[in-house]
Write an enzyme that holds these catalytic residues in place. Structure first.
Site, PDB file in Angstrom:
ATOM      1  CD  GLU A 145      -2.882   4.511  -2.980  1.00 51.50           C
ATOM      2  OE1 GLU A 145      -1.669   4.240  -3.098  1.00 51.50           O
ATOM      3  OE2 GLU A 145      -3.666   3.880  -2.250  1.00 51.50           O
TER       4      GLU A 145
ATOM      5  CB  CYS B 147      -8.290   1.897  -6.951  1.00 57.78           C
ATOM      6  SG  CYS B 147      -9.924   1.870  -6.138  1.00 57.78           S
TER       7      CYS B 147
ATOM      8  CG  HIS C 130      -7.308   3.685  -2.049  1.00 58.05           C
ATOM      9  ND1 HIS C 130      -6.203   3.304  -2.769  1.00 58.05           N
ATOM     10  CD2 HIS C 130      -8.367   3.047  -2.617  1.00 58.05           C
ATOM     11  CE1 HIS C 130      -6.569   2.466  -3.729  1.00 58.05           C
ATOM     12  NE2 HIS C 130      -7.875   2.290  -3.660  1.00 58.05           N
TER      13      HIS C 130
END
Lengths: 214, 214, 214, 214
Positions: free
Chosen positions: D78, D142, D166
């Protein structure tokens, strides 16, 4: 019991064919049955010829053909093959691009699989792997091969049972293809072995009465 | 020329059926042909009975059945219907949930459409709307109806031509369904009218020789 | 009240840009507010310049920029713009292909929309059209424009509110693209008008405290 | 060098969390760096507290948090975390369902990852596994954890670097979920180890100047 398992050679510019790789990794004996593995060309007509020759040579009880279907998320036994060759674009490995042609001019509109697709699907899932029955094998060489094998059984080898299993890309094929699903090569092989075990055990789906002798 | 166009009643808890709404919006006369519109029940067996009665009453030249396929992105004329009823889950509007049953115990494995699916697809695209030929109508009531209509033609009404068209959800059906494609109701109706125009003009796809008399 | 609504010119070889077409179809007055429509270039830097000039000329209360996102199924107001220009492949209409560059070297990591994305989404759905809030505007010209407009507001035009709405392809764009969702042009325009109505009515989402003055 | 790698406990009724399983399978030492593995609760607020305690206890150089994203096709580092907690439906494992709340009331709108997401992505692909950079970590636990770790670094632990990865479902999770992609558990672990190797080797992406001190 003797089972002929076929995989196509790579096509469409791919360096590998997940179906062929998975087939070649299968055990030579499964549940007491002898497994004969055969690479066949991704070519209309010729693939059926090669399978016919192998049937004469090896006299298998069952032919299970395996092909790659790059958009599928799991292993998908095919329920039905239709009497139709039609490539909307592209060509097979010999440059053929049939449009609206029959696989067999004298054949019925379709054949149902004579290996048990629901039982095979359940056997794959019992191994912890994704699977589902498919009701279309498309109109390219995969459907052509499935129809061809069932037509050989119907016309020349009455004891023979036949069917087709589509498998996803293997993981290495999707590294440069974001958004495509894949399975691990060993897992596809495990799934195919589960299909064979199901056949050897004599498991059967409920029979469809119409359209086909049983 | 007279064309019977059918749409199913809503099912699965949906307040509407996009196919029925689009059919009911079609013109009563298209390219000189008379259009007879019929709502039919989403029920195995009964839907075929209703179409059979309407054929006897109206004596149409063509039956074009239309059904909703909620994951489709465009209008999809169906090439083939298979002799298989199989609902993996759920039930029809009368509570039937057949597993691995034939549509017609004495019927062939499949029938190909006798209305020109490729020409219809091109006609829809020429209107600026998305369309493609589909090679599976599934194993639920839609495939059942298509097979049933073609089986009626094959066994009782030899002059009759028949086929099936799947359509996406209409836009209002996807407001609460993120990630589902849809089309505008008027556009689905326009697409169905384009299919009828194609049939009336006598356009034909290349014929498949095998599996079916032509 | 005065609202500046922008749409990008076509890019990527497309003959049209659904955002621009939908913007140009909007009414000139909505709920009493004056709508100023502006075509802007799909070019990093230049698009922000054009919007800055238009702000100076027209002195709008709100800037709502609109862009095309070809894989989206509905209209998606954007919640946040990030300080990042990054084209993994391709280029803008002037040949720029920035990699890991900031939109504004002196700007914060992100700005939240100052137009109410949840209320706008509900207003679109109330019109019977598909919509959802998006939490990424990507890293191409669309995100660049959204960040740029909010940075202009933060640094030069303190009364100005700004935001961005992504829209799907219009139906005619997907005729040759099987598997892409689309919306009817009029419906996209209706959705954008619903966004403007929401803004004019003074509806607000709950405020995020962190990261930004309110 | 010491790297803290976290995985969330199962949520949403799932018996397992692919992220946690993959983290727990990682080697204890990678490229000379010590790996400290930590299970954290899928609970807003509490997960950040647990990570803060572990930072104080272990004094790692880097925190790499890992979470499950069930629709993803590959492993996705990410790029950015936003200052927004928003669960449109459902709740975390303690029943919290925040709407439009900041992660940190005094924090900036976003933080960019301080571990090199592009280099990590390339390292995963070099192992023959699918990966891509993601530009949205969502608005659930998250994103909250990623923002929280970067906010801890910005406010309390200035030497600390942090980021989030992820991962898809593992294969066993999709057996009963047709149409969901997955990866083999060992492959996800291999991908996470490749991320850590990249960090240990000191590889860096090009820096974004705006929004954050470097």
């Amino acid at each position: 019991m003797k089972i002929l398992v076929t995989g196509f050679d790579p096509f469409g510019g791919e360096p590998v064919n997940s179906a062929l790789e998975a087939v070649m990794g299968m055990a030579d004996e499964i549940a007491g049955a002898q497994i004969i593995k055969l690479e066949i060309p991704t070519v209309f007509g010729l693939c059926i010829e090669k399978v016919r020759e192998a049937i004469i040579t090896h006299q298998p009880d069952v032919v299970m053909c395996v092909g790659q279907a790059g958009r599928r998320f799991g292993v998908t036994p095919e329920k039905v093959a239709i009497n139709l060759d039609d490539l909307p674009y592209g060509a097979d490995n010999a440059g053929n691009c049939p449009k609206d042609q029959p696989v067999a001019a004298d054949g019925p509109a379709a054949y149902f699989s004579t290996i048990p697709v629901k039982a095979m699907t359940e056997a794959i899932k019992a191994k912890g792997l994704p699977a589902s029955v498919s009701y279309t094998a498309g109109t390219a060489v995969c459907n052509h091969m499935m129809y061809g094998a069932l037509h050989l059984a119907a016309t020349e080898f009455p004891e023979l049972r036949a069917g087709f299993v589509h498998v996803p890309f293997v993981t290495k094929q999707v590294v440069a293809r974001p958004g495509f699903p894949s399975m691990k090569l060993e897992d596809i092989t495990t799934a195919l072995e589960a299909c064979v075990e199901t056949i050897v055990k004599g498991e059967e789906d409920e029979k469809i009465v119409g359209g086909q002798t049983h």
